[in-house]
Design a protein around this motif. Structure first.
Motif, PDB file in Angstrom:
ATOM      1  N   ASP A 193       0.812  -1.215   0.000  1.00 38.55           N
ATOM      2  CA  ASP A 193       0.000   0.000   0.000  1.00 38.55           C
ATOM      3  C   ASP A 193       0.845   1.264   0.000  1.00 38.55           C
ATOM      4  OD1 ASP A 193       0.726  -0.990   2.544  1.00 38.55           O
ATOM      5  OD2 ASP A 193      -0.563   0.505   3.492  1.00 38.55           O
ATOM      6  N   GLU A 194       2.143   1.124   0.325  1.00 33.96           N
ATOM      7  CA  GLU A 194       2.996   2.309   0.323  1.00 33.96           C
ATOM      8  C   GLU A 194       3.507   2.644  -1.079  1.00 33.96           C
ATOM      9  OE1 GLU A 194       5.913   1.459   3.342  1.00 33.96           O
ATOM     10  OE2 GLU A 194       4.678   2.442   4.869  1.00 33.96           O
ATOM     11  N   ALA A 195       3.308   1.717  -1.998  1.00 29.52           N
ATOM     12  CA  ALA A 195       3.811   1.934  -3.356  1.00 29.52           C
ATOM     13  C   ALA A 195       3.231   3.214  -3.956  1.00 29.52           C
ATOM     14  CB  ALA A 195       3.460   0.737  -4.236  1.00 29.52           C
ATOM     15  N   GLU A 196       1.981   3.481  -3.619  1.00 24.69           N
ATOM     16  CA  GLU A 196       1.328   4.644  -4.216  1.00 24.69           C
ATOM     17  C   GLU A 196       1.954   5.966  -3.792  1.00 24.69           C
ATOM     18  OE1 GLU A 196      -2.757   3.652  -3.240  1.00 24.69           O
ATOM     19  OE2 GLU A 196      -2.282   1.791  -4.297  1.00 24.69           O
ATOM     20  N   GLN A 197       2.741   5.933  -2.732  1.00 28.47           N
ATOM     21  CA  GLN A 197       3.409   7.155  -2.273  1.00 28.47           C
ATOM     22  C   GLN A 197       4.652   7.470  -3.109  1.00 28.47           C
ATOM     23  OE1 GLN A 197       2.103   8.841   0.258  1.00 28.47           O
ATOM     24  NE2 GLN A 197       0.611   7.311   0.926  1.00 28.47           N
ATOM     25  N   CYS A 198       5.103   6.503  -3.902  1.00 27.46           N
ATOM     26  CA  CYS A 198       6.330   6.701  -4.676  1.00 27.46           C
ATOM     27  C   CYS A 198       6.001   7.289  -6.044  1.00 27.46           C
ATOM     28  CB  CYS A 198       7.052   5.379  -4.885  1.00 27.46           C
ATOM     29  SG  CYS A 198       7.424   4.516  -3.366  1.00 27.46           S
ATOM     30  N   ASP A 199       7.018   7.969  -6.642  1.00 28.71           N
ATOM     31  CA  ASP A 199       6.832   8.456  -8.009  1.00 28.71           C
ATOM     32  C   ASP A 199       6.842   7.281  -8.978  1.00 28.71           C
ATOM     33  OD1 ASP A 199       6.727  11.140  -7.255  1.00 28.71           O
ATOM     34  OD2 ASP A 199       8.914  11.205  -7.099  1.00 28.71           O
ATOM     35  N   ARG A 200       7.837   6.414  -8.766  1.00 27.10           N
ATOM     36  CA  ARG A 200       7.899   5.203  -9.583  1.00 27.10           C
ATOM     37  C   ARG A 200       8.276   4.048  -8.667  1.00 27.10           C
ATOM     38  NH1 ARG A 200      11.469   4.588 -14.168  1.00 27.10           N
ATOM     39  NH2 ARG A 200      12.979   5.794 -12.965  1.00 27.10           N
ATOM     40  N   VAL A 201       7.865   2.852  -9.038  1.00 28.13           N
ATOM     41  CA  VAL A 201       8.221   1.692  -8.218  1.00 28.13           C
ATOM     42  C   VAL A 201       8.776   0.580  -9.093  1.00 28.13           C
ATOM     43  CG1 VAL A 201       6.513   2.124  -6.416  1.00 28.13           C
ATOM     44  CG2 VAL A 201       5.892   0.726  -8.393  1.00 28.13           C
ATOM     45  N   ALA A 202       9.619  -0.252  -8.450  1.00 26.21           N
ATOM     46  CA  ALA A 202      10.063  -1.486  -9.086  1.00 26.21           C
ATOM     47  C   ALA A 202       9.508  -2.610  -8.235  1.00 26.21           C
ATOM     48  CB  ALA A 202      11.581  -1.543  -9.134  1.00 26.21           C
ATOM     49  N   LEU A 203       8.744  -3.510  -8.838  1.00 26.39           N
ATOM     50  CA  LEU A 203       8.219  -4.645  -8.083  1.00 26.39           C
ATOM     51  C   LEU A 203       9.240  -5.768  -8.131  1.00 26.39           C
ATOM     52  CD1 LEU A 203       4.463  -4.720  -9.201  1.00 26.39           C
ATOM     53  CD2 LEU A 203       5.542  -3.471  -7.327  1.00 26.39           C
ATOM     54  N   MET A 204       9.675  -6.179  -6.942  1.00 29.18           N
ATOM     55  CA  MET A 204      10.739  -7.196  -6.878  1.00 29.18           C
ATOM     56  C   MET A 204      10.235  -8.487  -6.271  1.00 29.18           C
ATOM     57  SD  MET A 204      14.262  -5.370  -5.749  1.00 29.18           S
ATOM     58  CE  MET A 204      15.233  -6.829  -6.122  1.00 29.18           C
ATOM     59  N   GLN A 205      10.749  -9.575  -6.814  1.00 28.43           N
ATOM     60  CA  GLN A 205      10.374 -10.894  -6.301  1.00 28.43           C
ATOM     61  C   GLN A 205      11.506 -11.860  -6.604  1.00 28.43           C
ATOM     62  OE1 GLN A 205       8.042 -12.324  -4.592  1.00 28.43           O
ATOM     63  NE2 GLN A 205       8.182 -14.468  -5.206  1.00 28.43           N
ATOM     64  N   SER A 206      12.023 -12.566  -5.611  1.00 29.70           N
ATOM     65  CA  SER A 206      13.102 -13.554  -5.764  1.00 29.70           C
ATOM     66  C   SER A 206      14.248 -13.057  -6.637  1.00 29.70           C
ATOM     67  CB  SER A 206      12.567 -14.851  -6.376  1.00 29.70           C
ATOM     68  OG  SER A 206      11.305 -15.153  -5.921  1.00 29.70           O
ATOM     69  N   GLY A 207      14.719 -11.871  -6.376  1.00 30.27           N
ATOM     70  CA  GLY A 207      15.898 -11.386  -7.079  1.00 30.27           C
ATOM     71  C   GLY A 207      15.640 -10.848  -8.470  1.00 30.27           C
ATOM     72  N   HIS A 208      14.385 -10.788  -8.859  1.00 34.22           N
ATOM     73  CA  HIS A 208      14.049 -10.227 -10.169  1.00 34.22           C
ATOM     74  C   HIS A 208      13.254  -8.949  -9.994  1.00 34.22           C
ATOM     75  CE1 HIS A 208      15.138 -13.741 -12.553  1.00 34.22           C
ATOM     76  NE2 HIS A 208      14.626 -14.477 -11.583  1.00 34.22           N
ATOM     77  N   ILE A 209      13.360  -8.046 -10.979  1.00 33.02           N
ATOM     78  CA  ILE A 209      12.411  -6.943 -11.041  1.00 33.02           C
ATOM     79  C   ILE A 209      11.336  -7.353 -12.039  1.00 33.02           C
ATOM     80  CG2 ILE A 209      12.037  -4.579 -11.834  1.00 33.02           C
ATOM     81  CD1 ILE A 209      14.638  -3.792 -10.632  1.00 33.02           C
ATOM     82  N   MET A 210      10.077  -7.373 -11.569  1.00 37.55           N
ATOM     83  CA  MET A 210       9.005  -7.849 -12.441  1.00 37.55           C
ATOM     84  C   MET A 210       8.470  -6.725 -13.310  1.00 37.55           C
ATOM     85  SD  MET A 210       7.065 -10.546  -9.987  1.00 37.55           S
ATOM     86  CE  MET A 210       6.522  -9.330  -8.829  1.00 37.55           C
TER      87      MET A 210
END
Lengths: 296, 368
Positions: A193-210
């Motif tokens: 839910d904090e993602a919306e506070q950022c200008d841009r986000v990178a979604l990360m999972q198991s060492g990857h950026i999705m």
């Protein structure tokens, strides 16, 4: 020159791969969020960018300098707040701040304007030992310490973990103020839910950026119908939905269940299914968490 | 420089705010010296003895008087028969029984010899040995005084002098050892723990990402302990001098300089340990096992190196305290100068350089 450029970074610890082929760029005075669960590799990525670790593969430049060759320059000009607030618990609030000011060869007075808004909230406790502060106050002090030398780039590793909801909200508004000072902020958090506070986000999972995008951009890519289901017994209903053949995904979201049916079922079939199982539901819009789960 | 002093001030605050650390730092030297001084002593004082006197004449009376007047023995019991001897020992209090044969004084005059038997409780062999030696010496002394009056019998009497420790005082042996033990513990253990603590608390990460250089961090950590260890050294030397009457034959200045060198060696060892350990517990265990036991066992502190098997003697050469104990003994007891301890001094200097080199090589400017 972009303040952070990561190119094809991989990091292996013995046989486990913590990061695999990470590439991204951060713009000046941007709040860039690394969003992902524990173990996604956020802290490792931070440590590579702030020169604490050497990547197994790939290169990174921070503030236009190479993270391996020019680590000294980077260390002078970035601020870093590790996951566990690195404060000296036996020193008082003021002593902590003074210490960090001294080792960066500055003083509290010199950069007071930058930390004023944050530090004012804890200044009343300046003689209290840092170990006796609440989570929210520790967080503010740690942020003040990381800012005291007026860094151009700020690394905040899970700054809101272990902090109450009100303090978290305050914290994000403080970051937006810092942005006005031209400081680039790289922040990681496990809270979707904090993602919306950022200008841009990178979604990360198991060492990857999705995916990397603006929060709105990520949400707009969600191309399924999504319903919020309000059952009386949430766990029973979840079990029911998960085993149903028309379900694509179902997961708990607060007091409701976010449910995505398979594409080939019509509205009528869904209505019928819900009625026969005595479930209240309504159409809902997806959030970052739904997108994240969809991408996994 | 301002950065460095800021760091040192912070370190002093850490030390002074933690009362447990303070107790360890300043209480340990005093406690240890008192424990070693008063509890673990090889000296005999007021050992309780019993006498079984079959003749009860003037000679036996004089001998018993001489024994008790020496200050080593207290006459606790007069036994009446042989049967009482065993129960007396079993009661545990009596350490030695002296038996005079029949007509002791008469036989001594008429036959030139008389029977005396000494029975000691050898469940503690060292004490028994000492008691018997002391008793024999006193009796020998008495016989000689008799012979002197008669001026007969050509006997050879060796005159023994225990050089540098006339009264074989135990304190002479353990004070140098304690100085070595305390300085290495305070310096090496405390520095290794405080550096490991920064790693454990995560503050090391922030220190690394700051303009502080590794030398700033290391020297800043070490500086307070130079002061504290030096205070400890002075405490132990003065307590030895005033409480246990250990002489200071040589130069105090030289002793203090040697102590300072040894402190530097211990500190660099502590830093080296901290580069190898990521938590306070690991640092503590390494310090304990790597420092405490070898210092007590293999440095000649308690057990003489000369009596060890060859391979163990070889190991003692890599124990820095061994050299320091030698130096302190020389300066304190023999009053020798640098001319006699330069080899040992050089050895400690060598260790210092070695540990600093290893620390610099192992100090990580990054995480692993």
């Amino acid at each position: 020159m972009k303040p952070v450029i990561a190119e094809n970074i991989s990091k292996h610890f013995k046989s486990t791969a913590a990061l695999q082929h990470i590439s991204f760029e951060v713009d000046k005075a941007e709040i860039f969020g690394l969003i992902g669960p524990d173990g996604a590799g956020k802290t490792t990525l931070f440590r590579i960018l702030n020169t604490l670790l050497i990547p197994t593969e790939g290169t990174a430049s921070v503030l236009g300098q190479d993270t391996i060759r020019d680590y000294k320059y980077i260390r002078h000009h970035v601020g870093y707040m590790p996951g566990r607030f690195s404060l000296y618990e036996d020193l008082s609030v003021e002593e902590n701040l003074n210490f960090y000011a001294t080792i960066f060869q500055t003083s509290i007075e010199e950069n007071y304007s930058l930390i004023e808004k944050i530090y004012k909230q804890i200044e009343a406790f300046k003689d209290r030992k840092a170990g006796n502060l609440s989570g929210g106050m520790k967080q503010k002090l740690a942020l003040s310490c990381a800012l005291i030398h007026k860094p151009k780039l700020l690394f905040l590793d899970e700054p809101t973990t272990g902090v109450d909801a009100v303090s978290r909200k305050e914290f994000w508004s403080m970051l937006k103020d810092l942005k006005q000072h031209g400081i680039t902020i790289l922040v990681s958090t496990p809270y979707m839910d904090e993602a919306e506070q950022c200008d841009r986000v990178a979604l990360m999972q198991s060492g990857h950026i999705m995916d990397i995008d603006k929060p709105a951009g990520i949400v707009s890519k969600f191309n399924h119908r999504l319903f919020a289901v309000y059952p009386e017994n949430i766990y029973e209903a979840l079990q029911l939905l998960k085993t149903s053949p028309i379900t694509h995904t179902a997961q708990i979201f607060g007091q409701s269940i976010h449910w995505v049916p398979k594409e080939n079922f019509s509205e009528a079939e869904i209505l019928n299914f819900m009625h026969s199982n005595n479930l209240n539901y309504k159409v809902d819009s997806p959030n970052i968490e739904d997108c994240f789960m969809e991408m996994m | 420089m301002k950065r460095f002093w800021g760091f040192v001030i912070k370190e002093f605050k850490h030390i002074f705010r933690d009362y447990r650390t303070m107790i360890i730092l300043f209480g340990m030297p005093v406690a240890q010296i008192l424990i070693f001084g008063f509890v673990i002593t090889n000296d005999i004082k007021d050992a309780e003895i019993a006498v079984l006197d079959h003749s009860k004449d003037q000679t036996t009376h004089e001998i018993v008087n001489k024994l008790t007047a020496s200050g080593y023995f207290i006459l606790k019991d007069n036994l009446e028969s042989e049967k009482e001897i065993e129960p007396t020992f079993q009661s545990g209090k009596i350490k030695q029984v002296i038996i005079f044969g029949n007509d002791f004084g008469k036989k001594l005059v008429s036959e030139g010899s008389a029977d005396i038997q000494i029975i000691a409780d050898a469940s503690d062999p060292n004490t028994a040995n000492l008691l018997v030696n002391y008793t024999s010496a006193i009796i020998r002394d008495y016989t000689m005084s008799l012979n002197a009056e008669k001026t007969m019998n050509a006997t050879i009497v060796p005159e023994v002098r225990m050089l540098f420790n006339q009264s074989l005082d135990g304190a002479y042996m353990f004070i140098p050892g304690i100085i070595a033990l305390i300085l290495i513990l305070v310096s090496a253990m405390m520095t290794s723990i405080t550096i490991a603590r920064e790693k454990e608390m995560g503050t090391m990460e922030v220190l690394l990402i700051s303009p502080l250089r590794p030398t700033h961090i290391i020297m800043g950590k070490v500086a307070p302990y130079i002061v504290i260890a030096f205070i400890n050294a002075i405490t132990v030397i003065f307590m030895g001098f005033f409480v246990f009457k250990v002489p200071l034959e040589g130069s105090l200045a030289l002793l203090l300089i040697e102590s300072l060198l040894y402190i530097f060696m211990s500190l660099s060892l502590g830093i080296f340990i901290s580069t190898k350990s990521n938590s306070q517990q690991v640092a503590m265990f390494i310090s304990m096992f790597a420092l405490m036991l070898p210092t007590v066992l293999l440095s000649g502190f308690i057990f003489p190196i000369e009596n060890m098997p060859g391979w163990l003697q070889a190991i003692t050469y890599i124990m820095p305290p061994r050299y320091f104990i030698d130096i302190v003994k020389n300066i304190l007891l023999k009053g020798t100068g640098l001319a006699f301890v330069w080899k040992e001094t050089l050895a400690i200097l060598g260790f210092t350089v070695l540990f600093i080199a290893l620390s610099v090589k192992n100090f990580k400017i990054r995480l692993e």
